[in-house]
Design a protein around this motif. Structure first.
Motif, PDB file in Angstrom:
ATOM      1  N   VAL A 160      -8.865   7.786  -2.348  1.00  0.00           N
ATOM      2  CA  VAL A 160      -8.151   8.352  -3.496  1.00  0.00           C
ATOM      3  C   VAL A 160      -9.182   8.865  -4.490  1.00  0.00           C
ATOM      4  CG1 VAL A 160      -6.601   7.813  -5.417  1.00  0.00           C
ATOM      5  CG2 VAL A 160      -6.193   6.797  -3.159  1.00  0.00           C
TER       6      VAL A 160
ATOM      7  N   HIS B  19      -7.416   4.530   2.730  1.00  0.00           N
ATOM      8  CA  HIS B  19      -6.944   5.732   2.057  1.00  0.00           C
ATOM      9  C   HIS B  19      -7.895   6.029   0.900  1.00  0.00           C
ATOM     10  CE1 HIS B  19      -3.220   4.921   4.293  1.00  0.00           C
ATOM     11  NE2 HIS B  19      -3.397   3.667   3.893  1.00  0.00           N
TER      12      HIS B  19
ATOM     13  N   LEU C  63       0.503   4.239  -2.838  1.00  0.00           N
ATOM     14  CA  LEU C  63       0.208   5.640  -2.533  1.00  0.00           C
ATOM     15  C   LEU C  63       1.325   6.549  -3.028  1.00  0.00           C
ATOM     16  CD1 LEU C  63      -1.183   5.128   1.080  1.00  0.00           C
ATOM     17  CD2 LEU C  63      -2.508   5.796  -0.940  1.00  0.00           C
TER      18      LEU C  63
ATOM     19  N   VAL D  90      -5.399  12.350  -1.964  1.00  0.00           N
ATOM     20  CA  VAL D  90      -5.368  11.210  -1.063  1.00  0.00           C
ATOM     21  C   VAL D  90      -5.725  11.681   0.341  1.00  0.00           C
ATOM     22  CG1 VAL D  90      -3.990   9.359  -0.055  1.00  0.00           C
ATOM     23  CG2 VAL D  90      -3.598  10.053  -2.435  1.00  0.00           C
TER      24      VAL D  90
ATOM     25  N   HIS E 261      -6.402  10.099   4.275  1.00  0.00           N
ATOM     26  CA  HIS E 261      -6.258   8.935   5.143  1.00  0.00           C
ATOM     27  C   HIS E 261      -7.417   8.922   6.127  1.00  0.00           C
ATOM     28  CE1 HIS E 261      -2.247   8.496   3.464  1.00  0.00           C
ATOM     29  NE2 HIS E 261      -2.068   9.779   3.696  1.00  0.00           N
TER      30      HIS E 261
ATOM     31  N   THR F 215       0.822  -1.209   0.000  1.00  0.00           N
ATOM     32  CA  THR F 215       0.000   0.000   0.000  1.00  0.00           C
ATOM     33  C   THR F 215       0.855   1.258   0.000  1.00  0.00           C
ATOM     34  OG1 THR F 215      -1.663  -1.245   1.246  1.00  0.00           O
ATOM     35  CG2 THR F 215      -1.913   1.139   1.170  1.00  0.00           C
TER      36      THR F 215
END
Length: 426
Positions: free
Chosen positions: A316, A314, A272, A281, A283, A268
């Motif tokens: 996106v 996350h 990212l 992005v 979190h 991951t």
């Protein structure tokens, strides 16, 4: 089974067949021998669970285990022959269509299972909406060829008149009778099956389906397999038909869910990092249901994905328009170019992550929690998707435009193992 082959351009033709079914007295329970469709089983965990549920679970036919593909297919054929010889499976006495009902809470789906006359997709009778992979089609074709059987029905939808007429009327009259079988699977769905043999009722179904077209809701690879095997057997006969479940979505709307991606070899953190400034992005410190809610809100505004695998989620979204313009092909309708699956494959997988779309690199998993668990267990990345609306899928299919494979998951899917079609009986 009619002896003549399917005619072109005459709509849907659903033909009675002698269903092959489990003999209840020879198995632990009907629920214990059923399975989800072969491509929904999460391997190896789900496969082992089903194999241990009952020694006669249908997964031993649809996902046989052996060292080579040839050995797997032969093992399935030998198992099928043995179960027939032992009376575990037995054919019904006469050809029939089968009314099938699934129910769970407020979800009710009813349809008709039969042998559908095979037509080319270009003829506009059956509308595919997803691409397929040649190796999967070859494997399914070898399995069907070796077993001489359609082991599980495909899920097709059509838009009826929305009221209790024609096929729907026949279905709703039939469900007033005692069923051939009734069982409840561990997912909480109850399943009931009736045979339909009365000539008048069969004629009503035949007349109602004439002139209609169907959307492939689930089973694109098996549909391509049907067409390949029909091409191998040009003379009209059993291979001119394939086992399907037809559901009128005007009466019984299906649910459309996403199919998630598991990137086996991409941690991951690296996923990212490769995004750079191309996407926003965020979190999320929240459990999976809340994170999926955030994904739904973001997807309402544009392309959005939920990445997981490192113990967190996350979000996106908001891709760079210039990046999309340079990575997504422009010779397709806008509805296709803006699909989450299109952007995922064209922009993320192909361009930013450079991951080829093969089974060694990517697994397709229907359950979000299962995808996250697998990613965290093996150090990969789960890409969770938001579902596409059914009207978008149908509109693209009518234009002859296919979506990236595994873009949608329609359901509820028929349970595998309730009724099979043996081509040697026809």
């Amino acid at each position: 089974m009619k002896s003549d082959g399917p005619a072109a351009n005459d709509g849907l033709r659903l033909t009675p067949f002698r269903g092959l079914r489990y003999v209840p007295e020879r198995v632990g329970s009907l629920a214990a021998v059923t399975s989800p469709p072969y491509d929904v089983v999460v391997r190896p965990d789900g496969l082992h669970h089903l194999e241990s549920a009952d020694p006669h679970n249908i997964v031993r036919l649809i996902l046989p285990q052996a060292a080579t593909p040839e050995d797997r297919h032969r093992k399935a054929a030998d198992t099928l022959a043995r179960w027939l010889a032992e009376g575990v499976l037995a054919p019904d006495p006469e050809p029939a269509l089968y009314v099938y009902e699934q129910r769970h809470g407020d979800v009710l789906q009813r349809g008709v299972i039969g042998a559908l006359a095979l037509t080319e997709p270009a003829e506009g009778v059956v509308l595919p909406h997803e691409d397929v992979m040649a190796d999967i089609v070859a494997d399914r074709a070898a399995l069907m060829r070796t077993t001489d059987a359609n082991l599980e029905p495909l899920l097709f939808t059509y838009v009826g008149d929305g009221d209790a007429t024609g096929t729907t009327a026949v279905i709703e009259e039939t469900v007033q009778r005692p069923p051939l079988l009734a069982t409840t699977t561990e997912d909480g769905f109850s399943h009931r099956l009736w045979s339909l043999t009365e000539p008048a009722a069969l004629a009503r179904v035949d007349a109602d389906l004439a002139g209609r077209q169907a959307l492939i809701a689930d089973g694109h690879h098996r549909w391509a397999t049907y067409l390949r095997l029909r091409a191998e057997h040009r003379r009209p006969g059993p291979w001119s038909y394939g086992l399907v479940l037809l559901v009128d979505t005007a009466r019984y709307p299906l649910r459309v869910r996403a199919i998630h991606r598991l990137l086996h070899h991409l941690p991951t953190a690296k996923a990212l990092d490769a995004l750079g400034d191309s996407f926003r992005v965020r979190h999320l410190n929240s459990p999976l249901p809340r994170a999926l809610g955030e994904l739904a809100r973001a997807a309402a505004e544009g392309n959005a994905y939920l990445l997981a695998g490192d113990g967190a989620f996350h979000l996106v979204d908001r891709p760079d328009p210039e990046l999309l313009a340079s990575t997504v092909r422009t010779d397709r309708p806008e509805a296709w170019r803006t699909l989450d699956a299109t952007v995922l494959h064209s922009t993320l997988l192909d361009h930013l992550w450079r991951i080829p779309d093969g089974p060694e690199q990517i697994a397709y998993i229907h359950d979000a929690q299962a995808a996250v668990t697998q990613a965290e267990r093996h150090g990969g990345t789960a890409v969770l998707m938001h579902p596409v609306r059914e009207e978008v899928v149908r509109a693209l299919a009518r234009e002859g435009v296919t979506m990236p494979r595994k873009s949608t998951s329609f359901g509820p899917k028929p349970a595998t193992g309730l009724v099979l079609r043996s081509l040697t009986l026809e």
